[in-house]
Design an enzyme around this catalytic site. Structure first.
Site, PDB file in Angstrom:
ATOM      1  N   ASP A   8       0.857  -1.198   0.000  1.00 18.56           N
ATOM      2  CA  ASP A   8       0.000   0.000   0.000  1.00 18.56           C
ATOM      3  C   ASP A   8       0.887   1.240   0.000  1.00 18.56           C
ATOM      4  O   ASP A   8       2.089   1.163   0.276  1.00 18.56           O
ATOM      5  CB  ASP A   8      -0.921   0.012   1.234  1.00 18.56           C
ATOM      6  CG  ASP A   8      -1.852   1.236   1.263  1.00 18.56           C
ATOM      7  OD1 ASP A   8      -2.411   1.581   0.201  1.00 18.56           O
ATOM      8  OD2 ASP A   8      -2.001   1.855   2.320  1.00 18.56           O
ATOM      9  N   SER A   9       0.272   2.389  -0.272  1.00 15.14           N
ATOM     10  CA  SER A   9       1.005   3.654  -0.204  1.00 15.14           C
ATOM     11  C   SER A   9       1.451   3.950   1.224  1.00 15.14           C
ATOM     12  O   SER A   9       2.333   4.762   1.437  1.00 15.14           O
ATOM     13  CB  SER A   9       0.101   4.788  -0.687  1.00 15.14           C
ATOM     14  OG  SER A   9      -0.991   4.925   0.205  1.00 15.14           O
ATOM     15  N   CYS A  71      -4.432  -1.415  -2.030  1.00 14.98           N
ATOM     16  CA  CYS A  71      -4.606   0.016  -2.237  1.00 14.98           C
ATOM     17  C   CYS A  71      -5.554   0.194  -3.418  1.00 14.98           C
ATOM     18  O   CYS A  71      -5.252  -0.268  -4.525  1.00 14.98           O
ATOM     19  CB  CYS A  71      -3.239   0.623  -2.549  1.00 14.98           C
ATOM     20  SG  CYS A  71      -3.268   2.368  -2.962  1.00 14.98           S
ATOM     21  N   GLU A 149      -1.970   8.476   8.495  1.00 11.24           N
ATOM     22  CA  GLU A 149      -0.534   8.143   8.507  1.00 11.24           C
ATOM     23  C   GLU A 149       0.145   8.716   9.749  1.00 11.24           C
ATOM     24  O   GLU A 149       1.102   8.157  10.261  1.00 11.24           O
ATOM     25  CB  GLU A 149       0.156   8.710   7.252  1.00 11.24           C
ATOM     26  CG  GLU A 149      -0.197   7.994   5.955  1.00 11.24           C
ATOM     27  CD  GLU A 149       0.440   6.614   5.837  1.00 11.24           C
ATOM     28  OE1 GLU A 149       1.627   6.465   6.137  1.00 11.24           O
ATOM     29  OE2 GLU A 149      -0.282   5.670   5.464  1.00 11.24           O
ATOM     30  N   CYS A 181     -11.114   3.312   0.150  1.00 14.49           N
ATOM     31  CA  CYS A 181      -9.667   3.471   0.325  1.00 14.49           C
ATOM     32  C   CYS A 181      -9.324   2.616   1.541  1.00 14.49           C
ATOM     33  O   CYS A 181     -10.062   2.640   2.538  1.00 14.49           O
ATOM     34  CB  CYS A 181      -9.354   4.949   0.588  1.00 14.49           C
ATOM     35  SG  CYS A 181      -7.682   5.267   1.198  1.00 14.49           S
ATOM     36  N   HIS A 183      -7.259   2.905   3.775  1.00 10.96           N
ATOM     37  CA  HIS A 183      -7.008   3.646   5.021  1.00 10.96           C
ATOM     38  C   HIS A 183      -8.311   3.876   5.812  1.00 10.96           C
ATOM     39  O   HIS A 183      -8.278   4.055   7.022  1.00 10.96           O
ATOM     40  CB  HIS A 183      -6.396   5.024   4.718  1.00 10.96           C
ATOM     41  CG  HIS A 183      -4.932   5.021   4.409  1.00 10.96           C
ATOM     42  ND1 HIS A 183      -4.425   4.555   3.221  1.00 10.96           N
ATOM     43  CD2 HIS A 183      -3.858   5.436   5.141  1.00 10.96           C
ATOM     44  CE1 HIS A 183      -3.097   4.704   3.223  1.00 10.96           C
ATOM     45  NE2 HIS A 183      -2.733   5.234   4.377  1.00 10.96           N
TER      46      HIS A 183
HETATM   47  N1  DGL Z   1      -4.816   3.247   0.816  1.00 14.80           N
HETATM   48  C1  DGL Z   1      -4.948   3.778  -0.458  1.00 14.80           C
HETATM   49  C2  DGL Z   1      -6.186   3.416  -1.198  1.00 14.80           C
HETATM   50  O1  DGL Z   1      -6.783   2.405  -0.887  1.00 14.80           O
HETATM   51  C3  DGL Z   1      -4.195   4.972  -0.904  1.00 14.80           C
HETATM   52  C4  DGL Z   1      -4.424   6.245  -0.258  1.00 14.80           C
HETATM   53  C5  DGL Z   1      -3.451   7.294  -0.741  1.00 14.80           C
HETATM   54  O2  DGL Z   1      -2.239   7.051  -0.648  1.00 14.80           O
HETATM   55  O3  DGL Z   1      -3.927   8.322  -1.195  1.00 14.80           O
HETATM   56  O4  DGL Z   1      -6.606   4.098  -2.090  1.00 14.80           O
END
Ligand code: DGL
Length: 268
Positions: A8-9, A71, A149, A181, A183
């Site tokens: 993931d990011s 992600c 984060e 997302c 997150h």
């Molecule tokens: N967790 C990510 C997603 O599912 C990326 C969020 C990001 O880095 O902007 O889209």
């Protein structure tokens, strides 16, 4: 037994790793967080695709048998190229708009995702396949990923920003909200505070891990490990803080795993 890469990011994919450890505890995992470059959601399609492929290639070089692109943004922009380039199963994550369209009672569904995901061809192609009697209120969650984060999923600042982002969805009377997302499952408590207990939250992590399980069955990699499994956390920013966040954010009991943390620059 398999070695599974989860990418993931940043820390968002921990919501998928958590579910993977629940359903498939018998495997080794490498979790790779590109936190030095998060958020991905406001970057260009080309950048996201190139970076995601480079990192998944590193996971392949580490010996992964399968990769979960945990992600939505990287899946939307890069999964096709990753699948074409890597000869192992690559499982992606997409906003659960299809299950949402089937579960909504009043036909009004909120979709909270990154700007890049909402603009992507992949997301819009999926949206076009869904019944037109279901109304989707799309909302970018700009600014939420950096707060998560920073370990502020439950802070006042997060609640305030989230309230702004959810306003249109709330005003439209949505009975279902897609967490588009990885997150955002960590915002569950904050979302419930704002929208109440009755809103149906759609998180696809369970389905994604079921898909991973099917892929491992096809490869005959379902047996139990003889000794304790290894869980490796790799970060492009700060591996110790990634490990701390994992312990804080995940519900899984990691005590039966051998845990290690590495910097991204220490692997090939
Ligand atoms: N967790 C990510 C997603 O599912 C990326 C969020 C990001 O880095 O902007 O889209």
């Amino acid at each position: 037994m398999a070695l599974i890469g989860v990418f993931d990011s940043g820390v968002g994919g921990l919501s998928i790793l958590d579910e993977a450890l629940r359903q498939l505890p018998q495997h080794d995992y490498i979790y790779l967080a590109d936190s030095a470059n998060a958020p991905y959601g406001e970057r260009s399609s080309d950048w996201i695709a190139t970076r995601s492929l480079a990192l998944c290639t590193q996971l392949l070089n580490e010996g992964c048998d399968a990769i979960v692109v945990a992600c939505n943004t990287a899946t939307a922009e890069g999964i096709q190229e990753i699948r074409e380039s890597l000869a192992i199963p690559v499982i992606g994550v997409e906003p659960g708009i299809k299950p949402a369209s089937m579960q909504t009672q009043n036909g009004i569904v909120g979709v909270l995702a990154t700007e890049a995901t909402l603009k992507s061809d992949k997301f819009n192609a999926l949206l076009a396949t869904l019944p037109s009697n279901c109304q989707f209120i799309k909302q970018s969650g700009a600014g939420l990923v950096p707060l998560i984060e920073a370990g502020q999923a439950d802070s006042e600042a997060t609640l305030e920003l989230l309230a702004k982002h959810l306003e249109a969805i709330q005003d439209a009377g949505a009975d279902t909200l897609v967490l588009g997302c990885t997150h955002y499952p960590f915002l569950r408590r904050a979302i419930r505070k704002l929208l109440g207990e009755s809103i149906n939250l759609i998180d696809t992590s369970e389905a994604v891990v079921r898909q991973l399980k099917r892929q491992l069955e096809l490869q005959d990699k379902t047996s139990r490990a003889a000794q304790s499994c290894t869980l490796t956390f790799i970060s492009s920013k700060d591996e110790q803080s990634l490990l701390n966040m994992a312990k804080e954010l995940m519900a899984s009991d990691m005590t039966s795993h051998h845990i290690q943390a590495k910097s991204l620059s220490s692997i090939r």
